[in-house]
Design an enzyme around this catalytic site. Structure first.
Site, PDB file in Angstrom:
ATOM      1  N   LEU A  14      36.555  38.321  46.083  1.00  0.00           N
ATOM      2  CA  LEU A  14      35.466  39.167  45.594  1.00  0.00           C
ATOM      3  C   LEU A  14      34.141  38.607  46.101  1.00  0.00           C
ATOM      4  CD1 LEU A  14      35.314  41.740  44.016  1.00  0.00           C
ATOM      5  CD2 LEU A  14      35.171  40.456  41.922  1.00  0.00           C
ATOM      6  N   HIS A  15      33.909  38.801  47.396  1.00  0.00           N
ATOM      7  CA  HIS A  15      32.713  38.302  48.064  1.00  0.00           C
ATOM      8  C   HIS A  15      32.102  39.396  48.926  1.00  0.00           C
ATOM      9  CE1 HIS A  15      33.813  34.253  46.860  1.00  0.00           C
ATOM     10  NE2 HIS A  15      35.036  34.531  47.241  1.00  0.00           N
ATOM     11  N   ASN A  16      30.855  39.230  49.273  1.00  0.00           N
ATOM     12  CA  ASN A  16      30.125  40.098  50.202  1.00  0.00           C
ATOM     13  C   ASN A  16      30.336  41.587  49.962  1.00  0.00           C
ATOM     14  OD1 ASN A  16      29.165  37.727  51.354  1.00  0.00           O
ATOM     15  ND2 ASN A  16      30.913  37.609  52.725  1.00  0.00           N
ATOM     16  N   GLN A  18      33.023  43.409  49.468  1.00  0.00           N
ATOM     17  CA  GLN A  18      33.957  43.729  48.386  1.00  0.00           C
ATOM     18  C   GLN A  18      33.237  43.640  47.036  1.00  0.00           C
ATOM     19  OE1 GLN A  18      37.153  44.590  49.101  1.00  0.00           O
ATOM     20  NE2 GLN A  18      37.899  44.810  47.027  1.00  0.00           N
ATOM     21  N   ILE A  55      35.368  34.260  43.107  1.00  0.00           N
ATOM     22  CA  ILE A  55      36.751  34.709  42.936  1.00  0.00           C
ATOM     23  C   ILE A  55      37.428  34.861  44.296  1.00  0.00           C
ATOM     24  CG2 ILE A  55      38.200  36.595  42.100  1.00  0.00           C
ATOM     25  CD1 ILE A  55      36.000  37.035  39.953  1.00  0.00           C
TER      26      ILE A  55
END
Length: 86
Positions: A14-16, A18, A55
């Site tokens: 769950l980065h950038n 997303q 995450i």
């Protein structure tokens, strides 16, 4: 209150992008929505809060919501954590 424990399956975690898409989707609902990981609970409508959780793929998180559309919100966001959105 409606909540679910979910295993994050999207490849990027769950980065950038997303995380941005996740927060945009959360903001479509009236309910207060929270994402919890490693005993840290953040507002799912806050990009900075979500990204600060760090995450990664395979992490187990708790997604909870309080409000009139709580169950719909949790179910919609759960589907985003199962795949990459871009």
């Amino acid at each position: 209150m409606f909540s679910k424990k979910i295993v994050v399956r999207c490849e990027s975690g769950l980065h950038n992008k997303q995380a941005t898409y996740f927060v945009q989707k959360a903001n479509e609902f009236e309910s207060s929505i929270y994402l919890e990981s490693d005993n840290r609970k953040m507002n799912a409508k806050s990009l900075l809060g979500i990204m600060s959780l760090g995450i990664v793929t395979g992490a187990t998180v708790t997604l909870s919501a309080v409000g009139s559309d709580a169950e719909a919100a949790v179910n919609a966001l759960e589907s985003l954590l199962a795949r990459d959105v871009y």
